[in-house]
Motif scaffolding. Structure first.
Motif, short mmCIF file in Angstrom:
data_model
loop_
_atom_site.label_atom_id
_atom_site.label_comp_id
_atom_site.label_asym_id
_atom_site.label_seq_id
_atom_site.Cartn_x
_atom_site.Cartn_y
_atom_site.Cartn_z
N ALA A 126 0.83 -1.21 0.00
CA ALA A 126 0.00 0.00 0.00
C ALA A 126 0.86 1.26 0.00
CB ALA A 126 -0.94 0.00 1.21
N VAL A 127 1.90 1.29 0.82
CA VAL A 127 2.79 2.45 0.86
C VAL A 127 3.37 2.73 -0.52
CG1 VAL A 127 5.10 3.12 1.69
CG2 VAL A 127 3.35 2.43 3.33
N CYS A 128 3.83 1.69 -1.18
CA CYS A 128 4.43 1.87 -2.50
C CYS A 128 3.40 2.35 -3.53
CB CYS A 128 5.07 0.56 -2.97
SG CYS A 128 6.55 0.13 -2.02
N ALA A 129 2.22 1.76 -3.52
CA ALA A 129 1.19 2.14 -4.49
C ALA A 129 0.69 3.57 -4.26
CB ALA A 129 0.02 1.16 -4.43
N ILE A 130 0.47 3.92 -3.02
CA ILE A 130 -0.02 5.27 -2.71
C ILE A 130 1.03 6.31 -3.10
CG2 ILE A 130 -0.68 6.84 -0.86
CD1 ILE A 130 -1.79 4.23 0.58
N ALA A 131 2.27 6.07 -2.71
CA ALA A 131 3.33 7.03 -3.03
C ALA A 131 3.50 7.17 -4.54
CB ALA A 131 4.64 6.59 -2.38
N ALA A 132 3.36 6.08 -5.27
CA ALA A 132 3.50 6.14 -6.73
C ALA A 132 2.43 7.02 -7.37
CB ALA A 132 3.46 4.74 -7.32
N ALA A 133 1.31 7.21 -6.67
CA ALA A 133 0.23 8.04 -7.20
C ALA A 133 0.44 9.53 -6.95
CB ALA A 133 -1.11 7.59 -6.61
N PHE A 134 1.33 9.90 -6.04
CA PHE A 134 1.52 11.31 -5.69
C PHE A 134 1.77 12.21 -6.90
CE2 PHE A 134 2.71 11.69 -0.92
CZ PHE A 134 1.65 10.90 -0.56
N PRO A 135 2.72 11.89 -7.78
CA PRO A 135 3.00 12.81 -8.89
C PRO A 135 1.81 13.09 -9.80
CG PRO A 135 4.81 11.30 -8.61
CD PRO A 135 3.69 10.79 -7.74
N SER A 136 0.89 12.14 -9.92
CA SER A 136 -0.26 12.34 -10.81
C SER A 136 -1.22 13.40 -10.29
CB SER A 136 -1.01 11.03 -11.05
OG SER A 136 -1.62 10.58 -9.85
N CYS A 137 -1.08 13.80 -9.03
CA CYS A 137 -1.95 14.83 -8.46
C CYS A 137 -1.79 16.17 -9.16
CB CYS A 137 -1.68 15.00 -6.97
SG CYS A 137 -2.17 13.57 -5.99
N VAL A 138 -0.67 16.37 -9.83
CA VAL A 138 -0.47 17.65 -10.53
C VAL A 138 -1.44 17.82 -11.68
CG1 VAL A 138 1.96 17.75 -9.87
CG2 VAL A 138 1.34 16.84 -12.12
N LEU A 139 -2.10 16.75 -12.08
CA LEU A 139 -3.04 16.80 -13.19
C LEU A 139 -4.45 17.17 -12.74
CD1 LEU A 139 -1.86 13.59 -15.07
CD2 LEU A 139 -1.17 15.97 -15.48
N GLY A 140 -4.68 17.20 -11.43
CA GLY A 140 -6.02 17.49 -10.91
C GLY A 140 -5.96 18.61 -9.89
N ASP A 141 -6.68 18.42 -8.81
CA ASP A 141 -6.73 19.39 -7.72
C ASP A 141 -5.61 19.03 -6.75
OD1 ASP A 141 -7.29 20.99 -5.54
OD2 ASP A 141 -9.40 20.42 -5.40
N LEU A 142 -4.43 19.54 -7.01
CA LEU A 142 -3.22 19.15 -6.29
C LEU A 142 -3.37 19.19 -4.78
CD1 LEU A 142 -0.03 18.53 -6.74
CD2 LEU A 142 0.20 20.88 -6.04
N PRO A 143 -3.79 20.31 -4.19
CA PRO A 143 -3.87 20.32 -2.72
C PRO A 143 -4.82 19.27 -2.15
CG PRO A 143 -3.99 22.55 -3.58
CD PRO A 143 -4.09 21.63 -4.76
N ARG A 144 -6.00 19.17 -2.71
CA ARG A 144 -6.99 18.22 -2.19
C ARG A 144 -6.51 16.79 -2.37
NH1 ARG A 144 -10.78 15.13 -4.15
NH2 ARG A 144 -10.69 15.98 -6.23
N GLU A 145 -6.03 16.45 -3.55
CA GLU A 145 -5.61 15.08 -3.84
C GLU A 145 -4.39 14.68 -3.02
OE1 GLU A 145 -5.31 14.65 -8.10
OE2 GLU A 145 -7.37 15.34 -8.38
N LEU A 146 -3.43 15.58 -2.88
CA LEU A 146 -2.25 15.26 -2.07
C LEU A 146 -2.62 15.06 -0.60
CD1 LEU A 146 0.78 17.39 -3.32
CD2 LEU A 146 0.44 14.92 -3.48
N GLU A 147 -3.56 15.86 -0.10
CA GLU A 147 -4.00 15.69 1.30
C GLU A 147 -4.58 14.29 1.51
OE1 GLU A 147 -3.85 17.53 4.15
OE2 GLU A 147 -2.56 18.95 3.09
N VAL A 148 -5.43 13.85 0.58
CA VAL A 148 -6.04 12.53 0.69
C VAL A 148 -4.96 11.45 0.64
CG1 VAL A 148 -7.54 10.85 -0.49
CG2 VAL A 148 -8.29 13.23 -0.22
N LEU A 149 -4.07 11.54 -0.34
CA LEU A 149 -3.03 10.53 -0.47
C LEU A 149 -2.06 10.55 0.72
CD1 LEU A 149 -2.23 10.58 -4.28
CD2 LEU A 149 -3.55 8.89 -3.00
N ALA A 150 -1.73 11.74 1.22
CA ALA A 150 -0.85 11.82 2.39
C ALA A 150 -1.51 11.15 3.60
CB ALA A 150 -0.49 13.27 2.69
N ASP A 151 -2.81 11.38 3.78
CA ASP A 151 -3.54 10.70 4.86
C ASP A 151 -3.44 9.19 4.72
OD1 ASP A 151 -4.40 13.02 6.11
OD2 ASP A 151 -6.42 12.96 5.22
N GLU A 152 -3.67 8.70 3.51
CA GLU A 152 -3.64 7.25 3.28
C GLU A 152 -2.24 6.68 3.44
OE1 GLU A 152 -6.29 5.41 3.12
OE2 GLU A 152 -7.56 7.19 3.14
#
Length: 169
Positions: A126-152
């Motif tokens: 899970a740690v690896c999969a979630i972290a791998a998704a971080f860079p894709s947040c730049v394509l959407g709502d960066l602050p909101r998406e990064l907050e969700v992924l950081a929580d997870e």
């Protein structure tokens, strides 16, 4: 702990076509992005610290080296790879390093799996999969998406740490 590369990141995004005349909306967005980037980097550092603990427990040196590479990749994707305005994609090397087969370690050469406590494999994946998704947040709502992924990411890291404390047997 490594020094964060966030101060070198270009935080202004050209995706905002409308700005408030006083720049207030743009400044608020910039502040939200900066806060989210720092939060992601902190979560990535914490996850990397846990993975380094796993690496340090390994009897097989090859497993330890592989987990150290995973830890470095976690730091990289949670900081230097989150670049507003980029394509949000990971390099092939980072995708490979953070693939789910990390739980197999170097078993193809050692003949044994990494030494992980019961319940640590799933949080590691899970740690690896979630972290791998971080860079894709730049394509959407960066602050909101990064907050969700950081929580997870924090939740998965905590689950991995807790698994080591469970009684065996």
């Amino acid at each position: 702990m490594t020094t964060s590369a966030l101060s070198a990141l270009p935080l202004h995004s050209d995706t905002h076509e409308t700005e408030a005349p006083d720049g207030g909306e743009d400044q608020a967005q910039h502040a939200a992005e900066l806060a989210a980037l720092h939060r992601a980097a902190d979560a990535g550092e914490a996850a990397a610290a846990w993975v380094r603990e796993l690496a340090g427990r390994q009897g097989e040196e090859e497993h330890g080296r592989l987990l150290e590479r995973v830890a470095e990749a976690l730091v990289q994707v949670s900081s230097r790879e989150i670049i507003p305005g980029s394509d949000g994609l990971l390099t092939e090397e980072l995708r490979y390093t953070l693939a789910a087969d990390v739980v197999l370690g170097a078993s193809h050469t050692t003949g044994a799996l990494p030494e992980l406590h019961a319940g640590e494999r799933m949080p590691l994946i899970a740690v690896c999969a979630i972290a791998a998704a971080f860079p894709s947040c730049v394509l959407g709502d960066l602050p909101r998406e990064l907050e969700v992924l950081a929580d997870e990411l924090e939740t998965a890291t905590d689950a991995g740490r807790a698994a080591a404390e469970l009684p065996t047997g």
